[in-house]
Each structure stands twice: as C-alpha cells, then as structure tokens.
Write an enzyme that holds these catalytic residues in place. Structure first.
Site, PDB file in Angstrom:
ATOM      1  N   HIS A   1     -17.027  20.211 -24.525  1.00 26.04           N
ATOM      2  CA  HIS A   1     -17.474  20.235 -23.099  1.00 26.04           C
ATOM      3  C   HIS A   1     -18.096  18.714 -22.708  1.00 26.04           C
ATOM      4  O   HIS A   1     -18.504  18.066 -23.563  1.00 26.04           O
ATOM      5  CB  HIS A   1     -18.477  21.181 -22.983  1.00 26.04           C
ATOM      6  CG  HIS A   1     -18.066  22.614 -22.908  1.00 26.04           C
ATOM      7  ND1 HIS A   1     -16.996  23.108 -22.200  1.00 26.04           N
ATOM      8  CD2 HIS A   1     -18.473  23.684 -23.723  1.00 26.04           C
ATOM      9  CE1 HIS A   1     -16.865  24.628 -22.418  1.00 26.04           C
ATOM     10  NE2 HIS A   1     -17.509  24.637 -23.597  1.00 26.04           N
TER      11      HIS A   1
ATOM     12  N   LYS B   1     -25.877  30.899 -14.801  1.00 26.07           N
ATOM     13  CA  LYS B   1     -25.459  30.806 -13.551  1.00 26.07           C
ATOM     14  C   LYS B   1     -25.493  31.712 -12.470  1.00 26.07           C
ATOM     15  O   LYS B   1     -25.966  31.537 -11.552  1.00 26.07           O
ATOM     16  CB  LYS B   1     -24.479  29.796 -13.626  1.00 26.07           C
ATOM     17  CG  LYS B   1     -23.823  29.295 -12.244  1.00 26.07           C
ATOM     18  CD  LYS B   1     -22.804  28.238 -12.170  1.00 26.07           C
ATOM     19  CE  LYS B   1     -21.332  28.931 -12.747  1.00 26.07           C
ATOM     20  NZ  LYS B   1     -20.957  29.559 -11.609  1.00 26.07           N
TER      21      LYS B   1
END
Length: 875
Positions: free
Chosen positions: A147, A540
């Site tokens: 990532h 999130k």
C-alpha cells in the site's frame, strides 16, 4: 542542526539515554555542516531559527518566519527537517537494537526470549503437554503488502541504511582514533548524499518495483532472522542438549505477500505482473539458499574416515555423476574424501541450475532439495557427528522449510464486483471484455505458479467486499472456465470490510460451506478455512471505536460458527500500519482478540512503513516475531480466553453504550452535508494523489464527492498530515463521556483487554496531534460548524482519555514512546508550518499561474515526506 538535550519543551518529562543523545547530536552536527557547505551559514541559521521557535511553542512567530522566506529557501528548510527525521529515526532504531543486545549481555546466562517464557508459563499453568500441543500447531503468517504508505524513495532508504551501518560501526570498542576519523568522513559523505538526493520520486513505482523493495527486507534480515528465532527457542527448550538432537519445534513462520498479487483497484497489477513477481521472489530465495549452501559446504570439511557417509548420501552423488560427471569430478578433486561437503557443494550448483531454469540438473521442487539435506543430516547423526547435523545444517533446513523455492506465498486479491461481471460475460458466451480476460489470465497464472513451485506458492484468492456466498463461488466457476478442467488448488478467502458486512458475515459463511467446491477444499485441507477481516474500511465506515467493537464481535461470532462446524479457522487481520487502520503493537492486539479466535494461528498484513520499521533491523525483527508468536500462544490458553470471555460478558452493556455514542458522533461529522469537499480542502488529500508513493491509485473514482469514493489509506494519510489523526480517536470522547463513570471506565481499562488496547492506541494517536496546528488546517475549509465539531471532540477525547488513564499528560505512562513522540513534535511542527504555507496558498490564492502552482505543490509534497518521517506513520 543540533539537539543539545536542554532546550525542548518537554525534556524534563522524558530523559534521553546518553548513547542515543550522542548519536542524534553527531548526525545533527553533520547535517548542519552539510547545509553550510551546500548553501552557506544563512540556511543553517534559518533552520535553527525555525527550530527554536517551534521548541518554544511560538506558533505565530514560526508562521511569520516561514511566510517571509522565498520559495527556494522554504524548500531547502523543508528538506533539512526531513533529512533530520531520517537521521533521528535511524538513531532510534539502532538504539533499540543496542538495548536488546545489551539486555542479552546483562547477566551470566543468555536472556530467554519472550516466546520461550510464554512456553514456560503455559507449561506451569496448563501442563507441558498443553504447551507442546500449542507449539506444534503454532503459525505466524505476516503478509507483506505494498500500500502507498512508504513515503521514502528506495534511493533514500538505501542511503539511510549506509548511514546506519556507519553509525553502528562507531560503537565497536576496538575502533581506533584513525578508524573513527575515517568513519566520520564517510558519514559526512553519506549525509551529503542524503541531502542532495531528491526526497520525491519523479515517477510512480511499478508493482515490480514494490516487489523488489520488499526483497531487500528478506535479504537483509528475514532470511536469517526466522532461523534465529527457531534456534533461540530450541536453545531454551532443549537446554544443554540443544544442537545435538532434533529440534523440539517445527518451523512456524510462513511469509506471505500481496505485492504483485493484489489487483483490487490497481489496474497496474496484471497476470503478467503476478507471474513476474513470483519469478523475482524465487530468484531471491534461490540465490540466498545457494549462498548459504555453498558457505556451509565450504566449512563442512569432515573427512570420510572420521565421519563416514551413509549409503543414501553416496547414492545422491552417484546419481548426479550420471547426469554431470565433469562437475562431480571437479568437486571430488577440490574436496577429496569429504563426501558430506561434496553433497553440499553439489547442492549449491543444483540451486544455481534451478534458478537458471535448467530442468535437467536443477531441483524440480524445494522438497527434493530438503530430502537431500535430511539425508545429509541423518548421515551425520549415524556417523556420530550430531553437532554438525543439528548446527548450521539445521539452520539451512529451517530456511528451506520456511521459504521453499517461492519465498512467500503470493496471494491474489480482487473485488467481488469484478468477478460478478466476468462470470456474467463468460456465461453469456459473447465477446469478453479486457477486464474479464485479465481475470481468466490471472487464474491461469496461478495454475502455472503451482505447477512450478507447488500449490503452497500461490493458492489463496481473497475476495474484497464479500457480500454473499456467490462471491466465493464465482471464483471457482471462473477458474473452471480459465483452466478447462486442469487441476488447481484454490482457497477462496472472504474479506468482510464494512460494518454491515461484518454483521452479516456468519450468514455468508453458513452458505459458503454448502458450496460443493468449498466442501471439497475442507476435506482436502483438514477442514481449514480462512476468513479475512478488513480494519481500514470498517474504521472509515463507522469510526475507530465502533469498528474496533464490530471487529471483535465479528471474530467472536465467526469463531463460534467455526466451532459449530468443526472448522479449523484462521482469521486474517487486514491491519494497516497506522492506528486509524488497525495499527499499533501487534502483540498487544493478539492478546485482545476474541476467545478461541486465535487458536495458535495469527495472520496479518504488514503494510507500508511498518515493514522496514518491524523487519528492517535484524534484532528488532527477531524480537517482533518472538513477541507476536508468544502472544499468539498465550492468547490460545484457557486462562487468557476465559479472561477475555468474562470481560466481554461483564462489559457488554458498556460496549453498547460506547458503540452507539461513538457511532453517532462519527456519523454526525462524516455524514454532514459537504463533508467530503471540506475534508479535501482542510487536508492535502488532492495533492497526495499526485505524490507517486505506490503503484495503486489513491481513489476509486475520478473525484471525491463522498467517503465511499476514497480509499482508507489516503483517508488516514491525509488526516495525519493535517496533524488531526481523526481516524485514530474521533468519537472516543463522546463514547467515554456517555458512560460517564470514571471508576467504571478505569475498571474496564484494568480488566477488559480490548478496551485497554483501544484506549492505548487512541492515546498515541492523540499525542501525535497538535490542537493549534490542526486548527489552522481546519480554518482552510471555511466551515465553522465542522471545525467546531472536530475541536470539541478532540478536547472531549483528550479530557476523558487522561481521566481514565489517571494522567496529567498523554503518554505519561509510556516512557520510551512518549519520549519519541514528544521530542519529535516540535520538529514536525516546523514542517507543518511550511505545509500550511503551501496548502493555504493553493486553497486561497486564485491568482497563481501554472508555474507557481507547480512550485507550491512541490513544496507541499516535500513537507508530506518530512511529516510522514517525523510522525513515523502515514496511511
């Protein structure tokens, strides 16, 4: 740049060890010298002025100073602070390794690893049989991912490693004055290179660049460290007989990788990339095994008269003679009457042939090489040389057992919607889209990898956003279409990411095990089944508090489901490096898992900057592996499981209160009208998308109009850059105040492991915020309502965290971490003021021409790299 140790705002709170202070001072002085040589004393003077103002906490003066500089000076100062953080970070890393070594030298006996201590504790509490049973089933599976959270260039990392090696050399007590002088000259040279090397990549790295970056960690630490972990445990368990008899414990570390296999949202990862990624991995591990085998062979100079070889060893050499008589004759000439040595030197040549794809002479599989090493080991034992059998040769055997010829299991991940569309096209019988062709090509590559390296090299296929059992069935149906019935072993892994998906997980799993292909896999692999939990998107989606609680509850329900169905469950934790993505100390997290969910097996993603931080230094990597595996064993014991179960039951009402209050507070913020646009203005989100950190795009769509458009990684990264770190704490203050009883909350902190870990992680996240600076970022959004929500929740969370921890300041009870964070914060402030200058200009000045925009963005992106290095976490 210097840090004398007497000027910081918080020096009295945390005493800096003298050796660390000396290293930081030396490197700071060298950096100052380099700055003067590059641009003269005025540059260093400006750096020092800003440093002094931020240490004094005079933000207004610091902003005024930063605003007064011409653009070139602002860039140079940003680079200076970024370089300083790189040097400070490597100093702290070396100091941690130094402390570990010194601890091992402190007494007459070697320090027993935490893993061995855990085994001893379990033996006392639950009996030796229980301890050995847990050890025999122990698995630790770190999965490296790429990532875009590692903000440093490979060139910068390479220079940092060279500086680190030079600094470590200075600790050698045998070094003379002339050697130290030469060492310092080389240090100055390397710091000068660091200064002159661009902190920004000029182009986005390809997936194969990311694979090669991960290989550096394997070569520098992991190849040797994994065997060292086994050796240290065997030494502790076997005592004086260690190294003279078969090891007590089988290898339990298995490395995985998503790098080159994870194509969810990354169009740059193709079937060809996946094939090449495995080839790069194989090349590196075969080279490492070849070097280790050749080195061992050259040292194993045992004469056949003192150590007669067995018939199987002689047969291996004779079989090789039939294929390559010239080579065997050459080896025999160089090593006459040293049969065991001859076998290893032959094996090294065969490994080279394997790497060169020489099918006639190379090893078909890693198991064939391992068979020869075992034959050699048996021969040495039968010849009365057990120390040679179970010494360095055992280390090589462990390395083959842990890494094979593939190094790490390459896992493939793709979004469920991609499979659904592909299957629809395949069943429709018409022309296939490029995306569907790519899905089929990927499955064919998995089959090819398995043919060459065995199924263990690539058989896990992770389905992102699994919503139903059909999402898993689709992969098997697509594999049938791609391979025309040719054999392939696939373990399709559901990934539950959102709050809703976590809630529905058990129903999906119930339906999944009714699928014929899943039932066949359960029969074939001893009823093993893997389920992945996503920390990033769940946080999130519902906020850090509710996500933590939802993940725990999902684990408990999935564990109960596995027990009802006699399934050997492995939970795969998709934890990010940053706190807002499930990060934090992994060993503490293991001990806070739901009862029964660990069962001796722990698998997690190791992401971005967490990889060099945890595995870049051999001593730190070894301790990390030992800590996590020790926690894995302890978390699997009845005592720890019972404690977790009682805590979950006892605090169930509190959990509901925490969840409802935190979720309400979080959604009040993120679901407010215009929140996404406001978030894009108050953070450098847009600019982060232009920073070529990784091969994956930062967002799913073209623009961000809602939270769903945004990946979890830049979500966390952007908040950390703005010194807000909201994904690590937002909503916790509302949750704690909703409970309202400090005594009850302190009781939970003492007796509820999950709550304790959640509180600790929030405390660290809060410690990296700065209220004045985050306020300046929030002002850029011109939304007083949202700004006030953020500031109120920050104040409330800080207040209640300190109340529950019974502290007057953050991290007061965590000396080492507190020192690292508080000593960095003033220097991060300096970069934040520079970033605010750039971000404010971009957000408010409509008169900028194209050239000015490019220059201002460059300054902002330079500060991004520096803030990431200073905070030591990104996304």
């Amino acid at each position: 740049m210097t840090d004398t140790g007497s000027e910081t705002r918080t020096r009295a709170r945390f005493e800096v060890p003298e050796e660390l202070r000396a290293d930081v001072r030396l490197l700071g002085e060298i950096l100052g010298k380099v700055l003067v040589e590059y641009a003269g004393q005025p540059l260093l003077d400006d750096v020092e002025k800003l440093r002094e103002l931020t240490i004094a906490g005079d933000g207004a003066a610091a902003e005024q100073l930063v605003a007064s500089w011409p653009h070139e000076r602002a860039e140079d100062v940003a680079r200076a602070f970024t370089c300083y953080f790189h040097l400070t970070n490597l100093s702290e890393e070396l100091h941690r390794a130094r402390v570990l070594r010194e601890r091992d030298r402190a007494g007459n006996a070697p320090v027993v690893s935490e893993l061995a201590q855990a085994v001893e504790q379990i033996s006392v509490d639950s009996g030796v049989q229980q301890a050995r049973a847990l050890l025999n089933g122990l698995e630790f599976r770190p999965v490296l991912t790429a990532h875009p959270t590692e903000a440093r260039r490979r060139a910068v990392l390479a220079t940092i490693r060279r500086i680190s090696s030079l600094l470590e050399e200075r600790g050698d007590p045998r070094a003379g004055d002339s050697e130290l002088a030469e060492n310092k000259r080389r240090l100055i040279e390397q710091v000068d290179i660091l200064w002159r090397t661009s902190q920004l990549r000029t182009s986005r790295p390809s997936p194969l660049d990311e694979v090669r970056s991960a290989m550096a960690v394997f070569e520098e630490t992991l190849f040797d460290v994994v065997g060292n972990v086994y050796r240290r445990l065997d030494d502790a368990l076997a005592g004086d007989s260690a190294g003279t008899k078969p090891p007590v414990v089988a290898p339990f570390v298995r490395l995985g990788s998503w790098i080159g296999g994870d194509r969810d949202g990354n169009p740059n990862v193709t079937a060809a990339i996946t094939r090449e990624a495995m080839q790069i991995q194989a090349d590196h591990v075969l080279r490492a095994l070849e070097r280790a085998t050749d080195t061992l062979g050259r040292a194993l100079t045992l004469d056949a008269a003192t150590t007669p070889p067995s018939a199987p060893v002689r047969r291996i050499l004779e079989d090789a003679r039939a294929v390559n008589p010239e080579l065997i004759a050459d080896i025999e000439t160089r090593s006459p009457a040293e049969t065991h040595r001859q076998l290893l030197l032959l094996a090294a040549r065969r490994l080279a042939a394997t790497r060169a794809r020489d099918a006639d002479f190379g090893y078909p599989k890693a198991s064939d090489f391992l068979h020869e090493l075992k034959a050699l080991q048996d021969s040495l034992v039968n010849a009365g040389a057990p120390r040679q059998a179970y010494g360095e040769l055992q280390q090589l055997i462990w390395q083959v057992q842990s890494f094979g010829f593939h190094l790490a299991e390459l896992e493939v991940r793709q979004h469920s919607s991609v499979h659904a569309k592909a299957l629809e096209e395949v069943l429709g019988g018409g022309e296939l889209s490029d995306q569907t062709e790519e899905v089929l090509a990927t499955l064919r590559v998995i089959g090819q990898i398995q043919q060459r390296f065995g199924p263990e090299a690539c058989r896990r296929y992770v389905v992102s956003f699994t919503r139903n059992a059909g999402d898993l069935a689709a992969v098997y149906e697509l594999a049938d279409a791609a391979l025309d019935g040719r054999p392939i072993e696939l373990d399709v892994v559901p990934l539950f990411e959102t709050g809703e998906d976590l809630q529905n997980s058990v129903e999906v799993l119930d339906n999944a095990i009714q699928l014929t292909r899943v039932r066949h896999r359960l029969t074939a692999n001893d009823r093993r089944f893997e389920v992945m939990l996503g920390y990033s998107d769940s946080a999130k989606d519902v906020g850090p508090v509710s996500a933590t609680l939802a993940l725990y509850d999902a684990q408990a329900r999935i564990t109960a489901w596995a027990q009802r169905n006699a399934i050997r469950l492995t939970l795969f934790h998709g934890r990010g490096g940053a706190l807002g993505r499930g990060g934090g100390p992994a060993n503490r997290a293991v001990l806070a898992q739901a009862p029964g969910s660990v069962a001796g097996r722990f698998k997690l993603t190791e992401q971005g900057e967490a990889i060099p931080a945890r595995y870049g230094n051999a001593a730190i990597a070894q301790r990390h592996i030992e800590q996590v595996t020790a926690a894995t064993l302890l978390a699997s014991t009845p005592a720890v499981e019972e404690r977790a179960a009682k805590a979950a039951e006892r605090f169930a009402v509190m959990e509901k209160t925490l969840d409802e209050a935190a979720r309400t507070a979080y959604h009040r913020l993120v679901k407010a009208d215009g929140f996404a646009e406001w978030f894009g203005r108050v953070t450098p989100l847009e600019e982060l998308g232009q920073l070529p950190l990784g091969s994956r795009p930062a967002r799913r769509g073209v623009a961000v109009s809602s939270l769903e458009d945004l990946r979890a990684i830049p979500w966390v990264f952007a908040w950390s850059q703005a010194r807000v770190n909201a994904p690590g704490w937002y909503g916790l203050g509302s949750a704690l105040s909703a409970v309202g009883d400090v005594a009850v909350l302190r009781d939970a902190n003492q007796n509820w492991p999950l709550f304790q870990v959640m509180l600790e992680n929030a405390e660290m996240s809060l410690a990296k915020t700065d209220r004045r600076i985050l306020g300046r970022y929030l002002e850029l959004g011109d939304r007083q309502d949202l700004t006030q929500l953020m500031l109120d929740e920050h104040a409330l969370t800080t207040e209640w965290v300190l109340k529950v921890l019974d502290q007057d300041r953050l991290l007061a009870g965590r000396r080492v971490l507190g020192r690292a964070v508080e000593l960095r914060n003033p220097y991060v402030d300096a970069l934040s003021y520079l970033q605010l200058r750039a971000l404010g200009t971009l957000r408010t000045d409509d008169s900028l021409d194209d050239e000015q925009i490019v220059r201002t963005r460059r300054l902002l992106l330079l500060t991004v790299s520096g803030v990431a290095a200073g905070l030591q976490n990104t996304g």
